[in-house]
Write an enzyme that holds these catalytic residues in place. Structure first.
Site: not given
Ligand code: ASN
Length: 533
Positions: A20, A96-98, A128-129
């Site tokens: 993000t 996207d880290s997912s 953050t994911d």
């Molecule tokens: N979907 C985002 C990720 O993990 C969430 C984030 O970074 N806040 O890439």
């Protein structure tokens, strides 16, 4: 008085993987996506990231053999009278880290490895994911780490009006460029955590991460950073930084027990072809139903007999899995291993790490699970991580203690050095004299290799530099003490890029070997013989 131009610089490589923090709405209205150009668009226009000094580009190894010069920026001076000079390397594909997997972890680990000798610390920008998974994975992949690797991200994009991005990034940058915390860490919302202790606890709050079973390694306050040095894990053997390139995530699964779960479901997972390990998320202190007539216990027993490693971790955020209740004891008797206070993220990546080690046996793995490899678990024999010595402090105040230690090192008195460090309550391995020399600088000029060995085995930082910008290795080289040089290099020391630039000594990249001869030239640092904090 040093003018601003003369203030020391910490050099940091920022590795951008996505998340993000660098996202903008997609043109087709399908939600937020990562965008390129973070340094120029997100950082350069902000005064806290750019003092306008327009420093030269910095070299970055984009592969093991490709060097590129990338735009660098410099922060204004921090509370520590230091600038952070940095550049940013964006991965070819931002995620996207997912979507991150073990390939992404390998890419991060090798980027750190390829650039290890060129920077003082590393900041990894990441979504953050899956941040807690990546932090845990990297903690196992990077061995004999001597420099900070700090992962961070944000809940809102740096391009949003109200965001946590600037604070998280600036805090990470200052910590990575100032303190030799030789761990994989996660920095979020003013706190620096040990990476493999973290878990994401909120999808929206800026306070998104917790480390329920381990206190933060550092906290940022209005006064600056308070580092809890007692908690910091240091290398405990003399070896160079190295990377395990690939974790075996393909043969590990995770299953959450729930009230009413059918034994057939668990049996189904344990029959997945190729499965080698299962993380079992149980109730409370490690309890699971035993099934009618012990049918579930029998399923676990059968899987263990087939060589599957089953690790019991708690669904609770804090506390530990122990044989307190009969159900947990029954699992233990079936061969399920107690994961104590491992997070699920750390348990999964620890198993993936152990499975990736060549020729490791089932018994080796079972033995390693309850042991702390990188501070990820509280070993049951040592309930607390902080280790104030049981011995009395040898001397009454830090200055006297450091001076006495310095003289013992300079004299080469191994017994006295060992005794003083055993009784150390002042963090003498971190202390510096008036010229910024650490105990390792004093030892580098001293007569005794055994003293140096003792300091290295206790985790004294080979990367600490004195006020003249010299490392212990530089001093040993200048003295022409080839044996000391060799020992320091075996402990992971390399000349700092500034020492190379000043003295024209080729440092190589990726932690290459020096020649073990005093070759460097540079300013004299003076004052090593006289100690005092
Ligand atoms: N979907 C985002 C990720 O993990 C969430 C984030 O970074 N806040 O890439």
């Amino acid at each position: 008085m040093a003018t601003q131009a003369q203030l020391p610089e910490g050099r940091v490589l920022i590795i951008m993987t996505g998340g993000t923090i660098c996202m903008k709405p997609s043109p087709d209205g399908e939600g937020l996506i990562p965008v390129r150009g973070f340094l120029n668009q997100g950082m350069a226009p902000r005064p806290s990231f750019n003092d306008g000094s327009m420093p030269e580009p910095l070299p970055v190894m984009t592969t093991a053999t490709t060097k590129k010069y990338l735009r660098s920026l410099r922060t204004p001076p921090s509370t520590y009278s230091r600038h952070i000079r940095y550049t940013l390397y964006e991965f070819p594909e931002l995620l996207d880290s997912s979507s991150i997997s073990s390939e992404g972890w390998t890419q991060i680990a090798t980027t750190v490895q390829n650039n290890y000798s060129l920077f003082d610390g590393f900041v990894v920008l990441h979504g953050t994911d899956s941040l807690a998974y990546t932090s845990s994975a990297l903690s196992f992949m990077l061995s004999h780490l001597g420099k900070p690797v700090i992962l961070t991200g944000s809940q809102a994009s740096i391009f949003a009006l109200q965001s946590d991005a600037e604070g998280n990034l600036l805090g990470s940058l200052i910590l990575a460029g100032t303190f030799m915390i030789p761990e994989v860490c996660l920095f979020f919302h003013h706190r620096l955590f040990r990476g493999n202790r973290t878990t994401k606890v909120s999808a929206s709050s800026f306070d998104a991460f917790a480390s329920p079973n381990c206190e933060p390694l550092a906290t940022i306050t209005a006064m600056g950073a308070e580092v809890n040095w007692n908690l910091v894990c240091r290398p405990r053997s003399i070896a160079r930084f190295d990377v395990l390139r690939r974790l075996d995530t393909a043969h590990v699964a995770c299953l959450r027990i729930f009230a009413g779960i059918k034994p057939e479901m668990i049996a189904g997972v344990l029959r997945v072809p190729g499965l080698r390990g299962l993380i079992l998320e149980t109730f409370g202190a490690g309890n699971a139903p035993s099934g009618e007539d012990g049918s579930l216990t029998a399923i676990f027993k059968d899987a263990v007999a087939r060589g599957i490693v089953i690790v019991n971790v708690s669904q609770c955020q804090s506390g530990s899995v122990t044989p307190l209740y009969a159900p947990a004891t029954a699992l233990g008797n079936a061969g399920v291993v107690f994961g104590h206070d491992l997070t699920t993220e750390a348990a999964l990546t620890k198993l993936s790490f152990l499975f990736a080690l060549p020729e490791i046996t089932y018994e080796d793995i079972i033995q390693q699970i309850p042991l702390s490899l990188h501070g990820e678990i509280t070993e049951s024999s040592t309930a607390q991580f902080s280790h104030p010595s049981s011995k009395k402090p040898h001397l009454s105040d830090p200055q006297t203690a450091f001076a006495a230690l310095g003289y013992a090192i300079a004299k080469g008195d191994v017994e006295a050095v060992t005794e003083m460090l055993d009784g150390d309550q002042y963090g003498l391995l971190e202390a510096q004299d008036y010229a910024g020399n650490s105990v390792l600088h004093v030892a580098a000029l001293g007569p005794e290799k055994r003293v140096m060995r003792e300091l290295l085995k206790r985790g004294a930082s080979v990367h600490a530099r004195n006020r003249a910008g010299n490392s212990a290795l530089f001093l040993a080289r200048r003295m022409g003490n080839g044996e000391m040089v060799g020992l320091l290099e075996r402990g992971g020391a390399h000349l700092h890029v500034e020492e190379v630039e000043r003295g024209g000594v080729d440092v190589g990249v990726g932690g290459g070997e020096g020649e073990g001869e005093g070759k460097g030239r540079g300013e004299s640092n003076g004052g090593v013989g006289g100690v005092g904090v």
